[in-house]
Design a protein around this motif. Structure first.
Motif, mmCIF file in Angstrom:
data_model
loop_
_atom_site.group_PDB
_atom_site.id
_atom_site.type_symbol
_atom_site.label_atom_id
_atom_site.label_comp_id
_atom_site.label_asym_id
_atom_site.label_seq_id
_atom_site.Cartn_x
_atom_site.Cartn_y
_atom_site.Cartn_z
ATOM 1 N N ASP A 61 0.832 -1.214 0.000
ATOM 2 C CA ASP A 61 0.000 0.000 0.000
ATOM 3 C C ASP A 61 0.865 1.262 0.000
ATOM 4 O O ASP A 61 0.513 2.275 -0.590
ATOM 5 C CB ASP A 61 -0.900 0.058 1.242
ATOM 6 N N TYR A 116 3.927 1.550 -1.290
ATOM 7 C CA TYR A 116 4.431 1.761 -2.661
ATOM 8 C C TYR A 116 3.343 2.387 -3.537
ATOM 9 O O TYR A 116 3.623 3.235 -4.386
ATOM 10 C CB TYR A 116 4.928 0.449 -3.277
ATOM 11 N N GLU A 117 2.117 1.961 -3.328
ATOM 12 C CA GLU A 117 1.004 2.506 -4.112
ATOM 13 C C GLU A 117 0.820 4.012 -3.828
ATOM 14 O O GLU A 117 0.583 4.804 -4.748
ATOM 15 C CB GLU A 117 -0.276 1.717 -3.768
ATOM 16 N N LYS A 162 3.465 5.752 -5.683
ATOM 17 C CA LYS A 162 3.212 5.718 -7.139
ATOM 18 C C LYS A 162 2.164 6.770 -7.507
ATOM 19 O O LYS A 162 2.372 7.580 -8.420
ATOM 20 C CB LYS A 162 2.728 4.316 -7.523
ATOM 21 N N LYS A 163 1.085 6.773 -6.777
ATOM 22 C CA LYS A 163 0.021 7.765 -7.024
ATOM 23 C C LYS A 163 0.561 9.181 -6.831
ATOM 24 O O LYS A 163 0.296 10.071 -7.642
ATOM 25 C CB LYS A 163 -1.151 7.555 -6.034
#
Ligand code: ATP
Ligand code: MG
Length: 363
Positions: free
Chosen positions: A314, A316-317, A320-321
């Motif tokens: 989560d 890393y997400e 990324k976002k």
């Protein structure tokens, strides 16, 4: 004008209490004040590679460590955009153009870069990328039109360099970029917290850190072996506060309420200091007090980290976002910069028309 924050840290290690008092604690307060329109927090991996080119694995491993430290201190991805520098190619592009606006001798005068070159024993083998990182940092700040950069004192020369680049750019190409302001801690000792060894600065590269993620035992061991006054041998000896890291940390962390909880014989820090200077107060007692204060501050951070460590994908997400949001922002500035620099050939219908007319007239 919008109020925008940009700041960040190099993923060269976990974050330490120097980062915390120098910048991180303030960022969280500013984030929660609601006074800022946008907040960008950058993991500066590209900058970390300027002096770690041969150790990409170190940078790669520490991205998530820094992100965990951010989130456990209270940076909130709903309110702040957390992103990774290398994922925004516009930052490198901007830096490339800013290089034309800065002289080599100006870079050589930067006192922080000078000190860092010495610390890393680069001497004549300075990587060009490291030497020019103040320019890259100007690109990071201006890409987001940041007005405010909360940093430790060592970053002041970087912000000054950035302001010069902005002024020069706007003078040569027309008003495009925003001049940022540094926001350094109000409490002077927090501007540059010394290491546990008493050296001028707590720094990941010097190995003299108390990390935000250290266990309670690690913090205690580090505090109990901290540098104090080397001439304060017996408890009865008068002690000196000058260069005494334990008292510097107390200046950074201690509040009056801590005395009631942990050291009720004294009303405040001035009384404690007075006793130490007169003699009769041992280092161990002061260190135990500091340890209690640090444990109180670090425990909630450590507990949140333990929870977050169970949600690595989560995180890393989130990065990324955040990098997608940051990239869109930087791309907007890049297109304004290209227009100002007249390198936006294909968007410029007037240019194409004028050139066509010029050559039509020739034949
Ligand atoms: P490195 O040794 O890799 O340069 P560092 O520990 O100096 O790492 P940076 O990532 O360069 O950390 O710094 C991030 C931010 O933390 C900057 O705003 C810097 O001013 C601040 N900072 C770093 N060390 C301290 C310190 N000892 N006291 C106060 N602020 C600090
Ligand atoms: Mg540094």
């Amino acid at each position: 004008m919008s109020k925008i924050i940009l700041t960040g840290d190099r993923p060269t290690g976990r974050l330490h209490v120097g980062h915390y008092v120098g910048s991180l604690r303030r960022r969280v307060e500013l984030q929660n004040s609601g006074e800022f329109d946008k907040i960008f927090i950058m993991v500066a991996d590209a900058q970390a590679l300027t002096d770690n080119a041969d150790n990409p694995e170190k940078v790669r491993q520490n991205i998530i460590e820094v992100a965990l430290d951010y989130l456990s201190c209270g940076l909130d991805p709903q309110k702040s955009t957390l992103f990774i520098q290398s994922q925004i190619p516009e930052l490198a592009e901007l830096a490339f153009y800013y290089m034309n606006l800065v002289t080599v001798s100006r870079l050589q005068r930067n006192p922080t870069v000078k000190a860092e070159i010495q610390m890393r024993n680069f001497e004549t083998s300075i990587p060009v990328g490291f030497f020019t990182y103040p320019i890259s940092q100007a690109a990071d700040i201006t890409a987001f039109k940041a007005t405010t950069v909360p940093v430790g004192e060592d970053q002041l020369p970087m912000i000054e360099q950035c302001r010069e680049i902005v002024r020069r750019f706007n003078f040569v190409y027309g008003d495009t970029l925003v001049e940022p302001e540094a926001l350094i801690p109000e409490n002077e000792v927090c501007c540059r917290l010394p290491g546990t060894d008493g050296k001028a600065k707590m720094s990941k590269s010097l190995g003299n850190c108390i990390y935000l993620s250290d266990s309670a035992d690690e913090v205690r061991t580090k505090v109990m072996s901290m540098f104090t006054d080397p001439n304060h041998l017996k408890v009865s000896d008068p002690g000196s506060l000058e260069g005494n890291a334990v008292f510097t940390y107390l200046d950074a962390f201690c509040k009056e309420e801590h005395f009631g909880r942990y050291l009720p014989d004294y009303a405040n820090l001035d009384e404690l200091k007075g006793h130490y200077q007169r003699g009769g107060l041992g280092d161990v007692k002061v260190k135990k007090f500091l340890n209690n204060i640090l444990q109180e501050e670090l425990e909630p951070i450590r507990n949140r980290r333990a929870q977050l460590e169970k949600q690595i994908p989560d995180i890393y997400e989130i990065l990324k976002k955040g990098s997608e949001v940051a990239r869109a922002e930087a791309a907007q500035t890049m297109s304004e910069v290209k227009a100002a620099m007249k390198i936006n050939y294909f968007d410029d219908e007037q240019l194409i028309r004028e050139q066509a007319e010029k050559f039509a007239g020739k034949n």
